[in-house]
Design a protein around this motif. Structure first.
Motif, PDB file in Angstrom:
ATOM      1  N   GLU A 138       0.822  -1.213   0.000  1.00 39.90           N
ATOM      2  CA  GLU A 138       0.000   0.000   0.000  1.00 39.90           C
ATOM      3  C   GLU A 138       0.855   1.261   0.000  1.00 39.90           C
ATOM      4  O   GLU A 138       0.493   2.273  -0.614  1.00 39.90           O
ATOM      5  CB  GLU A 138      -0.929  -0.018   1.215  1.00 39.90           C
ATOM      6  CG  GLU A 138      -1.987  -1.114   1.154  1.00 39.90           C
ATOM      7  CD  GLU A 138      -2.803  -1.204   2.419  1.00 39.90           C
ATOM      8  OE1 GLU A 138      -2.476  -0.455   3.377  1.00 39.90           O
ATOM      9  OE2 GLU A 138      -3.751  -2.009   2.467  1.00 39.90           O
ATOM     10  N   THR A 141       2.280   1.866  -3.508  1.00 35.29           N
ATOM     11  CA  THR A 141       1.274   2.334  -4.463  1.00 35.29           C
ATOM     12  C   THR A 141       1.212   3.852  -4.515  1.00 35.29           C
ATOM     13  O   THR A 141       0.926   4.429  -5.570  1.00 35.29           O
ATOM     14  CB  THR A 141      -0.103   1.763  -4.089  1.00 35.29           C
ATOM     15  OG1 THR A 141      -0.017   0.334  -4.011  1.00 35.29           O
ATOM     16  CG2 THR A 141      -1.151   2.114  -5.126  1.00 35.29           C
ATOM     17  N   THR A 180      -0.023  -2.785  -7.219  1.00 32.52           N
ATOM     18  CA  THR A 180      -1.418  -2.694  -7.674  1.00 32.52           C
ATOM     19  C   THR A 180      -1.963  -4.060  -8.045  1.00 32.52           C
ATOM     20  O   THR A 180      -3.078  -4.436  -7.637  1.00 32.52           O
ATOM     21  CB  THR A 180      -1.513  -1.737  -8.880  1.00 32.52           C
ATOM     22  OG1 THR A 180      -1.016  -0.454  -8.505  1.00 32.52           O
ATOM     23  CG2 THR A 180      -2.944  -1.617  -9.354  1.00 32.52           C
ATOM     24  N   ARG A 183      -2.339  -6.304  -4.762  1.00 34.13           N
ATOM     25  CA  ARG A 183      -3.426  -5.955  -3.854  1.00 34.13           C
ATOM     26  C   ARG A 183      -4.790  -6.233  -4.468  1.00 34.13           C
ATOM     27  O   ARG A 183      -5.690  -6.734  -3.793  1.00 34.13           O
ATOM     28  CB  ARG A 183      -3.318  -4.479  -3.461  1.00 34.13           C
ATOM     29  CG  ARG A 183      -2.143  -4.164  -2.569  1.00 34.13           C
ATOM     30  CD  ARG A 183      -2.291  -4.805  -1.208  1.00 34.13           C
ATOM     31  NE  ARG A 183      -3.416  -4.245  -0.474  1.00 34.13           N
ATOM     32  CZ  ARG A 183      -4.222  -4.933   0.323  1.00 34.13           C
ATOM     33  NH1 ARG A 183      -4.055  -6.233   0.469  1.00 34.13           N
ATOM     34  NH2 ARG A 183      -5.204  -4.340   0.951  1.00 34.13           N
ATOM     35  N   THR A 184      -4.971  -5.922  -5.749  1.00 35.72           N
ATOM     36  CA  THR A 184      -6.265  -6.204  -6.381  1.00 35.72           C
ATOM     37  C   THR A 184      -6.504  -7.701  -6.499  1.00 35.72           C
ATOM     38  O   THR A 184      -7.635  -8.169  -6.309  1.00 35.72           O
ATOM     39  CB  THR A 184      -6.330  -5.556  -7.766  1.00 35.72           C
ATOM     40  OG1 THR A 184      -5.185  -5.947  -8.538  1.00 35.72           O
ATOM     41  CG2 THR A 184      -6.361  -4.046  -7.663  1.00 35.72           C
ATOM     42  N   THR A 185      -5.464  -8.456  -6.797  1.00 35.22           N
ATOM     43  CA  THR A 185      -5.612  -9.916  -6.854  1.00 35.22           C
ATOM     44  C   THR A 185      -5.925 -10.491  -5.485  1.00 35.22           C
ATOM     45  O   THR A 185      -6.751 -11.408  -5.350  1.00 35.22           O
ATOM     46  CB  THR A 185      -4.325 -10.554  -7.409  1.00 35.22           C
ATOM     47  OG1 THR A 185      -4.038 -10.008  -8.699  1.00 35.22           O
ATOM     48  CG2 THR A 185      -4.482 -12.062  -7.537  1.00 35.22           C
ATOM     49  N   GLU A 187      -7.520  -8.994  -3.013  1.00 35.17           N
ATOM     50  CA  GLU A 187      -8.918  -8.701  -2.697  1.00 35.17           C
ATOM     51  C   GLU A 187      -9.867  -9.570  -3.503  1.00 35.17           C
ATOM     52  O   GLU A 187     -10.922  -9.979  -3.002  1.00 35.17           O
ATOM     53  CB  GLU A 187      -9.202  -7.218  -2.960  1.00 35.17           C
ATOM     54  CG  GLU A 187      -8.454  -6.262  -2.044  1.00 35.17           C
ATOM     55  CD  GLU A 187      -8.799  -6.472  -0.585  1.00 35.17           C
ATOM     56  OE1 GLU A 187      -9.958  -6.832  -0.288  1.00 35.17           O
ATOM     57  OE2 GLU A 187      -7.914  -6.276   0.273  1.00 35.17           O
ATOM     58  N   ALA A 188      -9.510  -9.859  -4.758  1.00 38.01           N
ATOM     59  CA  ALA A 188     -10.360 -10.731  -5.581  1.00 38.01           C
ATOM     60  C   ALA A 188     -10.387 -12.156  -5.027  1.00 38.01           C
ATOM     61  O   ALA A 188     -11.436 -12.807  -5.010  1.00 38.01           O
ATOM     62  CB  ALA A 188      -9.858 -10.733  -7.021  1.00 38.01           C
ATOM     63  N   GLY A 222     -11.874  -9.765 -10.943  1.00 37.26           N
ATOM     64  CA  GLY A 222     -11.113  -8.864 -10.082  1.00 37.26           C
ATOM     65  C   GLY A 222      -9.652  -8.784 -10.472  1.00 37.26           C
ATOM     66  O   GLY A 222      -9.036  -7.707 -10.418  1.00 37.26           O
ATOM     67  N   SER A 225      -9.311  -6.606 -13.450  1.00 39.89           N
ATOM     68  CA  SER A 225      -9.445  -5.191 -13.088  1.00 39.89           C
ATOM     69  C   SER A 225      -8.101  -4.609 -12.650  1.00 39.89           C
ATOM     70  O   SER A 225      -7.731  -3.492 -13.035  1.00 39.89           O
ATOM     71  CB  SER A 225     -10.475  -5.032 -11.974  1.00 39.89           C
ATOM     72  OG  SER A 225     -11.746  -5.477 -12.385  1.00 39.89           O
ATOM     73  N   GLY A 226      -7.363  -5.370 -11.865  1.00 38.06           N
ATOM     74  CA  GLY A 226      -6.037  -4.915 -11.459  1.00 38.06           C
ATOM     75  C   GLY A 226      -5.085  -4.814 -12.634  1.00 38.06           C
ATOM     76  O   GLY A 226      -4.276  -3.870 -12.713  1.00 38.06           O
ATOM     77  N   LEU A 229      -5.910  -1.652 -14.553  1.00 37.95           N
ATOM     78  CA  LEU A 229      -5.361  -0.473 -13.871  1.00 37.95           C
ATOM     79  C   LEU A 229      -3.858  -0.365 -14.097  1.00 37.95           C
ATOM     80  O   LEU A 229      -3.328   0.735 -14.345  1.00 37.95           O
ATOM     81  CB  LEU A 229      -5.661  -0.554 -12.380  1.00 37.95           C
ATOM     82  CG  LEU A 229      -7.124  -0.395 -11.956  1.00 37.95           C
ATOM     83  CD1 LEU A 229      -7.280  -0.650 -10.465  1.00 37.95           C
ATOM     84  CD2 LEU A 229      -7.639   0.987 -12.307  1.00 37.95           C
TER      85      LEU A 229
END
Length: 306
Positions: A138, A141, A180, A183-185, A187-188, A222, A225-226, A229
């Protein structure tokens, strides 16, 4: 019988007010609470519509401005294979952008997805190492891209002797987009219901098979999506690539040759002040490219989801 009926009616008349009073009191209290909860609803609704309108206006104004300024300069010479000071061709920059994006995703994608799988599926809950990794990701990022550019220049360009090259730029961008994607992976993967894993284990599947056949397919939207981005950040990056990939307006012969991307090409043209119209045309090409990548990624996500 007549007296019994009269007494029953009197008894009901005596009981009903008490019931009605308590019930009406409760209903009145509920009504007051609903009024209190809904008192700000119209204001919030108006605020949401207002913010949405401002956002749409800004997007449409920006797109319209770029279209008006860029369309008159979309000529055949702009898409010549070789760049010259007369045609200001975007083709070398477009090819370099695709190469840079693919290289960065090939480096950061497996590392980010693999790290997220370990953090979610293998690491113990409450592990201090996991908390440190998440906090570090985080933090990374939010670091400005020019810091990554200076780091890449010192490490890849200077220390490793890669010079100003596509490989140095891709390695720098992969470090920049890695948090990025990770973290997105993560959360998915956390969003996948635990019952999916339990059902797979109950049918006799192992840990690895469950991850690759059950968990990852469910988390594909998800994860994509990462990646989208990260792709947008790679395509629009300039500061980090100026210090690592260079600004040569040609397609390099190999990965250790220098080359500019579309964002750098647009920046150089606008900073020179001689080809401002071609810079707007380059911005239009960049918008079309990003929109195409997002459309393809969305289509792939829908196909996999089905």
């Amino acid at each position: 019988m007549m007296e019994l009926a009269v007494n029953e009616q009197a008894l009901r008349a005596a009981i009903e007010p008490a019931r009605g009073g308590s019930g009406s009191h409760r209903s009145e209290a509920c009504r007051v609470r609903r009024l209190k909860r809904g008192a700000g609803a119209p204001f919030l609704k108006i605020l949401v519509y207002f913010c949405t309108g401002i956002t749409l206006f800004c997007i449409l104004f920006m797109l319209g401005y770029i279209l008006i300024k860029g369309i008159p300069y979309l000529r055949a010479s702009l898409f010549s294979w070789n760049y010259t000071s007369e045609n200001c061709s975007v083709v070398p920059a477009l090819v370099n952008t695709l190469i840079m994006t693919l290289l960065s995703l090939l480096i950061a994608g497996p590392l980010g997805i693999g790290s997220a799988i370990y953090l979610v599926e293998y690491a113990k809950k409450g592990n201090r190492f996991v908390k440190i990794v998440r906090m570090t990701a985080e933090t990374l990022t939010g670091i400005p891209s020019i810091i990554y550019g200076l780091f890449g220049m010192l490490l890849f360009v200077g220390y490793l002797k890669w010079g100003y090259s596509m490989m140095a730029g891709a390695a720098t961008l992969s470090i920049m987009i890695l948090p990025t994607i990770m973290r997105t992976t993560e959360e998915a993967l956390l969003a996948v219901p635990t019952s999916f894993r339990e059902g797979s284990f109950g049918l006799g599947a192992g840990k690895l098979r469950t991850i690759f056949r059950i968990v990852l397919p469910s988390a594909v939207p998800g994860i994509l999506s990462g990646i989208i981005l990260a792709t947008g950040r790679v395509v629009g990056e300039t500061a980090a690539l100026i210090y690592t990939a260079g600004t040569v307006a040609q397609i390099p012969e190999n990965l250790f040759g220098s080359g500019r991307t579309l964002a750098i090409h647009m920046y150089v043209l606008s900073s020179e002040g001689l080809h401002t119209g071609q810079a707007f045309a380059t911005a239009l090409v960049l918008l079309v490219m990003v929109g195409g990548i997002n459309a393809v990624a969305g289509l792939v996500a829908r196909r996999i989801g089905k």
